[in-house]
Design a protein around this motif. Structure first.
Motif, mmCIF file in Angstrom:
data_model
loop_
_atom_site.group_PDB
_atom_site.id
_atom_site.type_symbol
_atom_site.label_atom_id
_atom_site.label_comp_id
_atom_site.label_asym_id
_atom_site.label_seq_id
_atom_site.Cartn_x
_atom_site.Cartn_y
_atom_site.Cartn_z
ATOM 1 N N UNK A 176 38.664 11.790 78.227
ATOM 2 C CA UNK A 176 37.823 11.454 79.376
ATOM 3 C C UNK A 176 37.059 12.683 79.871
ATOM 4 N N UNK A 177 37.804 13.772 79.991
ATOM 5 C CA UNK A 177 37.216 14.987 80.556
ATOM 6 C C UNK A 177 36.027 15.508 79.762
ATOM 7 N N UNK A 178 36.214 15.608 78.449
ATOM 8 C CA UNK A 178 35.173 16.215 77.636
ATOM 9 C C UNK A 178 33.929 15.350 77.538
ATOM 10 N N UNK A 179 34.113 14.041 77.737
ATOM 11 C CA UNK A 179 32.944 13.158 77.701
ATOM 12 C C UNK A 179 32.025 13.402 78.883
ATOM 13 N N UNK A 180 32.537 14.019 79.922
ATOM 14 C CA UNK A 180 31.726 14.230 81.126
ATOM 15 C C UNK A 180 31.057 15.602 81.165
ATOM 16 N N UNK A 181 31.042 16.268 80.049
ATOM 17 C CA UNK A 181 30.477 17.633 79.928
ATOM 18 C C UNK A 181 30.741 18.498 81.163
ATOM 19 N N UNK A 182 31.970 18.807 81.392
ATOM 20 C CA UNK A 182 32.289 19.555 82.597
ATOM 21 C C UNK A 182 32.003 21.052 82.490
ATOM 22 N N UNK A 183 32.467 21.773 83.465
ATOM 23 C CA UNK A 183 32.134 23.193 83.539
ATOM 24 C C UNK A 183 33.027 24.060 82.626
ATOM 25 N N UNK A 184 32.598 25.317 82.449
ATOM 26 C CA UNK A 184 33.265 26.258 81.533
ATOM 27 C C UNK A 184 34.763 26.416 81.802
ATOM 28 N N UNK A 185 35.138 26.585 83.082
ATOM 29 C CA UNK A 185 36.539 26.830 83.415
ATOM 30 C C UNK A 185 37.406 25.666 82.925
ATOM 31 N N UNK A 186 36.845 24.453 83.103
ATOM 32 C CA UNK A 186 37.588 23.263 82.711
ATOM 33 C C UNK A 186 37.731 23.194 81.186
ATOM 34 N N UNK A 187 36.678 23.588 80.479
ATOM 35 C CA UNK A 187 36.741 23.566 79.011
ATOM 36 C C UNK A 187 37.769 24.570 78.518
ATOM 37 N N UNK A 188 37.795 25.741 79.172
ATOM 38 C CA UNK A 188 38.785 26.751 78.786
ATOM 39 C C UNK A 188 40.185 26.178 78.925
ATOM 40 N N UNK A 189 40.436 25.527 80.070
ATOM 41 C CA UNK A 189 41.770 24.965 80.297
ATOM 42 C C UNK A 189 42.034 23.836 79.302
ATOM 43 N N UNK A 190 41.002 23.059 79.047
ATOM 44 C CA UNK A 190 41.134 21.955 78.074
ATOM 45 C C UNK A 190 41.575 22.499 76.711
ATOM 46 N N UNK A 191 40.932 23.611 76.294
ATOM 47 C CA UNK A 191 41.263 24.184 74.982
ATOM 48 C C UNK A 191 42.676 24.782 74.985
ATOM 49 N N UNK A 192 43.034 25.404 76.128
ATOM 50 C CA UNK A 192 44.406 25.939 76.232
ATOM 51 C C UNK A 192 45.418 24.802 76.145
ATOM 52 N N UNK A 193 45.059 23.698 76.809
ATOM 53 C CA UNK A 193 45.936 22.528 76.817
ATOM 54 C C UNK A 193 46.095 21.993 75.391
ATOM 55 N N UNK A 194 45.000 22.003 74.652
ATOM 56 C CA UNK A 194 45.061 21.508 73.267
ATOM 57 C C UNK A 194 46.004 22.378 72.425
ATOM 58 N N UNK A 195 45.872 23.716 72.593
ATOM 59 C CA UNK A 195 46.739 24.631 71.840
ATOM 60 C C UNK A 195 48.208 24.335 72.168
ATOM 61 N N UNK A 196 48.490 24.112 73.457
ATOM 62 C CA UNK A 196 49.874 23.845 73.857
ATOM 63 C C UNK A 196 50.380 22.553 73.231
ATOM 64 N N UNK A 197 49.525 21.542 73.195
ATOM 65 C CA UNK A 197 49.967 20.265 72.619
ATOM 66 C C UNK A 197 50.115 20.341 71.094
ATOM 67 N N UNK A 198 49.277 21.165 70.458
ATOM 68 C CA UNK A 198 49.461 21.361 69.006
ATOM 69 C C UNK A 198 50.825 22.009 68.775
ATOM 70 N N UNK A 199 51.146 22.988 69.623
ATOM 71 C CA UNK A 199 52.437 23.674 69.507
ATOM 72 C C UNK A 199 53.586 22.700 69.698
ATOM 73 N N UNK A 200 53.473 21.872 70.748
ATOM 74 C CA UNK A 200 54.561 20.925 71.009
ATOM 75 C C UNK A 200 54.664 19.883 69.881
ATOM 76 N N UNK A 201 53.521 19.319 69.483
ATOM 77 C CA UNK A 201 53.542 18.265 68.459
ATOM 78 C C UNK A 201 54.169 18.800 67.166
ATOM 79 N N UNK A 202 53.869 20.061 66.872
ATOM 80 C CA UNK A 202 54.417 20.656 65.667
ATOM 81 C C UNK A 202 55.935 20.747 65.764
ATOM 82 N N UNK A 203 56.407 21.167 66.932
ATOM 83 C CA UNK A 203 57.860 21.274 67.138
ATOM 84 C C UNK A 203 58.503 19.889 67.086
#
Lengths: 132, 950
Positions: free
Chosen positions: B160-187
């Protein structure tokens, strides 16, 4: 190590243990061979310095006496090579006087620390990193 | 704000403290209540502007608390993210959850700061889940719940978030969130059977790379690298195809071009890291791409990136990122060659074409790294990253070593030809890296045949005066060249061992000697090289012996020379002498050496008494170095293990005759040296190291099968032991003399004169018993000596009744020792005494009589039991072995000894030993086999009131 045909011999590795900084062992790299048995990791690898290596926990043949390398003591298949090498590096400067493997170094280490350190300094020169 | 943070922290502490209790079914209501409280607190915090502006750390702590609660109540709380969305949307804590299809609409109503909080919560949840320990049942439940409930909500929120082309800070957090979920999914995939499909999220991430905003692009690249490095299996073939076309297409080119123009090397290095992480996922596919010329652009791009301009480490790290990759790629090509051959079976000549392309690719790569391996000229700046550069060069060396089997001879010949050319054109800076890389490739050539071309090229280099040029260049700027040359010649035995190479040995040794004597800088490395060459090529260097004389004189006379260097050079000299099979030449050269050494040491002895403390210490060190050199010569002169065939019959006879007659008086010279060092000077005679070296010197010849310079008769050695023992004022060096006698017994037990031996033992053991008893080291050393006698020829000991009786009493007394090494020595002594494996008939009669007709067996059993029951667990082994041997060897008597011993022990002990009768019966049934071990251990535990936890 490379086999005569140029392929890698996966059961026999050569390595170098750099002495820890700010210790008597610093500025030198100590050659090591790691011999993996067919049963590895169920059985631990044998880790050897050159024969005659001066250290209380190294047998005259050069084999390292360390509990994590002993099947009947602390060896576990999950122990990584990195842990082994770090363990050996740590052992260099912190010998275990309760587990002597060679008489000369052990005796001097327990009886005459100054003379022991002199011997270690001399050995360090033998394996000194190239002068640059 | 700090106060709020401590409040949040208090929640954390208490949650961690009581979470086990709260997770129980009966505390369900309490858990729900705490959850409501926490959610209320979070709502309050995120509705407070001050907190949002400067207190996000408090919010994060509270979100972490919510995560903790979730992880420990998975049965009750399936989706904490949905719960928080619900709370934020409704502005209060409620039990009702929003329906799936209403999430987007609900999120659409929220302002950015609150959406940001939700994203942060999703990230924290994943991170906390990764931290959760171990794989137990509750963990599996958590993984299932996360996969079924939480992850779909996270995915909806992120999409939902990325479809709304939000601001830089939000994208940074979004990407950090993705890294965390890749880490968790892998575990989770590792710990459970859950499988994650992250395609849509990763696809969004890939789509961010071509962003016009380079900051977003950079962050997306970092995220993709981390995701690939964490678990590349999340990238399906579509995602990989997308990545491939993007990385090697216009986007990649533009990206590299842009950041290169901005001189932002770090961003290019990050991009390189992503490319490497991507290529590493399927090296097989990459090799096969080489086969199709249409893919040439991929390899061109990789080569261009590898050749990123700038000084490595200092100005660029792209080539360092790639060095490791190319090495893995080369290893893959070598190890999977058979697989590749099979894959290309259907194309005639396909494998040959591919091999040629691999070779061509690595030729390009190695040319780049040859350039990069040049040591930077800027001295001052270089010192800042010298260490790191050395590691980088080592990686390059490893790369060349790995690539060699692929490119083969042309690789090394190219380097050698570069050296030749550089000498001719005076482009001296190109010599060092070439020589360095030749060293890396050739150091493991070993004893096999080398290609004649290599020998020819190296000969041409030496003929073009490489060594004089290097010597002329011994300035700071070229010190790497000197050092690398020394390293190279230290390992080039593949060259010296050829006929063509041998003739250059004098030139090379002369170069190394010059390097060694000129400054202290190269002393250690050049002496090591000399020692190694002389050892490897001893037979080719006989003619070089006279040239050594000057340098040996210098080594002995110059007191300032490093002892290690002195020993190495004397050792090198000894190696060549050993290589001479004519004993006459050997004797002459050894005499010169020992005479020089003797005279020099005598002159220093004279100065010792008048020297001040500092000078004296230096002199003693120097003298130790001299005597160490003598024993090192002894070691160097030992005959090979396989002496058969080493000499012809005629040569062997000559050696025997020469060393028996010893016309040059080498033996007497050596004895003079030993006496001077160990007996005549008060300062030296108690020195442990000097006695140790004298002992080593005697040991050198003990195992020799032919007479030789270091082979002394036993009487001489025993005489030395007795004389030295009597002259010692302190006992610290006694173990050295025990050890020497031990070696004499091991080597000559068959021929040893028993009377002389007993005389020696009388001096070093019986007459010093009170001193020995007080020092566990001496107890151990003496016991080891007697164990050796029992192992080799028991009559050496058993024939002397006085000695035997004194020794048995001694060995009883020390069973009470607390020192593990003493107990080990006792174990060895007693088990050998009981079993008497090497004894002849008379020996057996003596020992059996002692056990059968005297109190020995009972006294030993009593003492063993007494001290065993009082010892610590780690020492049990010693006593177990002795008991086992007694049970095995004297089963009838042992039953009686054990009963009597237990009865006496129960009289002596405060606490009575129970069940000993059963123990005796059981132990006798084992007949001294391994099964006795556990039995004795269990009995020991029982008597000491301990429990076996194993």
């Amino acid at each position: 190590m490379k086999a005569p045909d140029g392929s890698l011999d996966l059961l026999n590795w050569t390595a170098g243990i750099p002495g820890k900084s700010n210790t008597l062992w610093d500025n030198a790299t100590y050659p090591l061979t790691i011999i993996f048995p067919e049963e590895y990791p169920a059985k631990p690898p044998k880790v050897k310095f050159p024969a005659g290596f001066y250290h209380p926990n190294v047998y005259p043949s050069g084999t390292v006496c360390l509990s994590i390398l002993n099947e009947e003591q602390d060896w576990r298949p999950a122990i990584s090579l990195k842990q082994i090498l770090l363990g050996v590096q740590e052992l260099l400067n912190t010998p275990n006087p309760d587990s002597p493997a060679q008489e000369p170094a052990w005796r001097l280490y327990t009886k005459d620390r100054v003379a022991y350190e002199k011997k270690i300094r001399e050995q360090t020169k033998r394996y000194a990193n190239p002068d640059k | 704000m700090n106060c709020k943070f401590f409040g949040a922290l208090t929640y954390t502490v208490n949650l961690n403290l009581h979470i086990g209790e709260l997770a129980k079914k009966e505390n369900e209501q309490q858990l729900i209540q705490i959850r409501t409280t926490l959610l209320n607190q979070v709502l309050q915090l995120i509705n407070d502007d001050t907190v949002l502006q400067s207190g996000m750390f408090v919010v994060k702590k509270m979100l972490s608390n919510l995560s903790l609660l979730f992880m420990n109540s998975s049965g009750l709380w399936s989706d904490p993210l949905l719960a928080l969305i619900d709370c934020i949307v409704s502005g209060q804590v409620s039990d009702s959850n929003i329906a799936d299809d209403q999430i987007d609409e609900a999120l659409g109503r929220l302002p950015w700061p609150q959406i940001y909080i939700l994203l942060l919560f999703a990230q924290i949840l994943a991170e906390e889940l990764v931290k959760k320990e171990a794989t137990n049942v509750s963990n599996v439940q958590t993984h299932t719940s996360v996969h079924q409930h939480l992850f779909p909500t996270v995915q909806k929120l992120m999409t939902f978030l990325l479809n709304l082309s939000p601001e830089q800070k939000l994208i940074d957090t979004w990407l950090d969130c993705l890294v965390s979920w890749v880490g968790y999914a892998s575990k989770a995939e590792f710990d459970s059977t859950e499988r994650y499909d992250l395609t849509s999220l990763l696809s969004i991430c890939i789509s961010l790379v071509p962003s016009t905003d380079y900051a977003i692009s950079q962050k997306a690249i970092e995220t993709l690298s981390e995701a690939l490095e964490t678990n590349a299996t999340f990238f399906n073939s579509h995602l990989k195809a997308d990545l491939l076309s993007m990385l090697f297409g216009e986007v990649g080119v533009q990206y590299v071009r842009y950041f290169s123009s901005q001189q932002d090397e770090k961003s290019v290095a990050d991009f390189a890291r992503l490319i490497i992480a991507f290529l590493d996922t399927d090296l097989n596919a990459l090799v096969l791409k080489l086969n199709d010329d249409e893919n040439a652009y991929i390899f061109d791009f990789l080569v261009v990136l590898t050749d990123y301009p700038g000084i490595p480490i200092d100005e660029e790290s792209v080539s360092r990122e790639f060095a490791d990759f190319w090495l893995r790629f080369a290893d893959y090509c070598i190890c999977e060659d058979t697989t590749l051959q099979t894959l290309l079976n259907d194309k005639p000549g396909g494998h040959e074409v591919l091999s040629e392309k691999i070779r061509a690719l690595f030729e390009r790569v190695t040319q780049i790294y040859w350039k990069k391996a040049h040591v930077p000229e800027d001295e001052e700046g270089f010192s800042q990253y010298k260490q790191e550069f050395a590691l980088y060069r080592r990686d390059i060396g490893d790369l060349f070593e790995s690539v060699y089997p692929l490119v083969r001879l042309p690789l090394i010949i190219n380097l050698l030809m570069t050296i030749e050319r550089s000498i001719q054109t005076r482009k001296l800076e190109d010599i060092e890296p070439s020589l360095y890389l030749v060293t890396c490739i050739s150091k493991d050539f070993g004893d096999g045949e080398v290609d004649p071309q290599l020998v020819q090229h190296l000969s041409a280099i030496l003929d073009s005066n490489l060594l004089p040029i290097v010597l002329q260049l011994r300035t700071d700027r070229f010190r790497y060249l000197v050092s690398t040359s020394i390293q190279f010649f230290s390992s080039a035995d593949w060259f010296y061992k050829t006929n063509a190479g041998t003739k250059y040995l004098p030139q090379i040794l002369s170069f190394l000697f010059d390097c060694m004597t000129d400054t202290n800088l190269y002393q250690l490395s050049s002496s090591k090289a000399i020692s190694s060459i002389c050892s490897q090529c001893r037979y080719s260097l006989v003619e070089f012996l006279p040239s050594f004389e000057t340098i040996i004189t210098e080594m002995i006379n110059n007191t300032t020379i490093d002892p290690v260097v002195r020993q190495r050079i004397i050792n090198a000299y000894a190696s060549i002498i050993e290589g001479v099979k004519d004993p006459v030449i050997q004797g002459e050269n050894l005499f010169k050496l020992f005479d020089l050494l003797d005279k020099k040491s005598v002159s220093v002895f004279a100065e010792l008494a008048t020297a001040n403390a500092e000078e004296r210490e230096k002199m003693v060190d120097y003298l130790i170095s001299l005597i160490s050199s003598v024993s090192a010569v002894g070691r160097g002169m030992r005959l090979p293990d396989e002496v058969d065939g080493y000499y012809t019959e005629e040569q062997e006879l000559k050696v025997r005759e020469y060393w028996t007659a010893d016309p040059m008086g080498i033996h007497s010279k050596l004895l003079t040296i030993i006496t001077n060092f160990t007996m005549t000077n008060e300062i030296l005679s108690e020195n442990y190291q000097i006695i140790e070296e004298a002992v080593n010197l005697f040991k050198c010849g003990l195992t020799e099968s032919l007479p030789g310079p270091f082979v002394f008769d036993c009487a001489t050695i025993l005489q030395f032991i007795v004389t030295k023992f009597n002259s010692l004022k302190k006992s610290h060096a006694y173990p050295l003399l025990y050890s020497l006698l031990n070696s004499v017994v091991t080597a000559h037990y068959r021929t040893l004169d028993i009377e002389a031996l007993h005389g020696t033992i009388n001096t070093i053991f019986l007459s010093k018993l009170p001193v020995i008893e007080d020092d566990p080291d001496l107890v151990q050393s003496s016991l080891n000596l007697f164990s050796t006698m029992l192992t080799t020829r028991p009559s050496l000991l058993l024939s002397n009744e006085n000695l035997l009786m004194a020794l048995l009493e001694f060995a009883f007394r020390h069973l009470g020792s607390n020192e593990r090494f003493v107990l080990k020595a006792l174990e060895k002594f007693w088990t050998r005494f009981i079993t008497l494996r090497k004894g002849d008939r008379q020996d057996t009669v003596i020992v059996k009589r002692l056990f059968n007709e005297t109190e020995l067996g009972y006294v030993l059993t009593f003492n063993v039991l007494k001290y065993m029951l009082a010892t610590q667990r780690s020492n049990l082994e010693t006593f177990i072995e002795i008991i086992k041997q007694l049970v095995a060897k004297y089963p009838m008597m042992m039953n009686k000894w054990l009963r009597e011993a237990f009865q006496k022990l129960n009289v002596e002990r405060e606490k009575e030993i129970e069940n000993w009768e059963i123990f005796v019966k059981k132990i006798m049934l084992t007949r001294g086999t391994r099964s006795a071990n556990d039995l004795i251990k269990d009995f020991w535990l029982e008597v000491n009131g301990l429990i076996n936890y194993n």
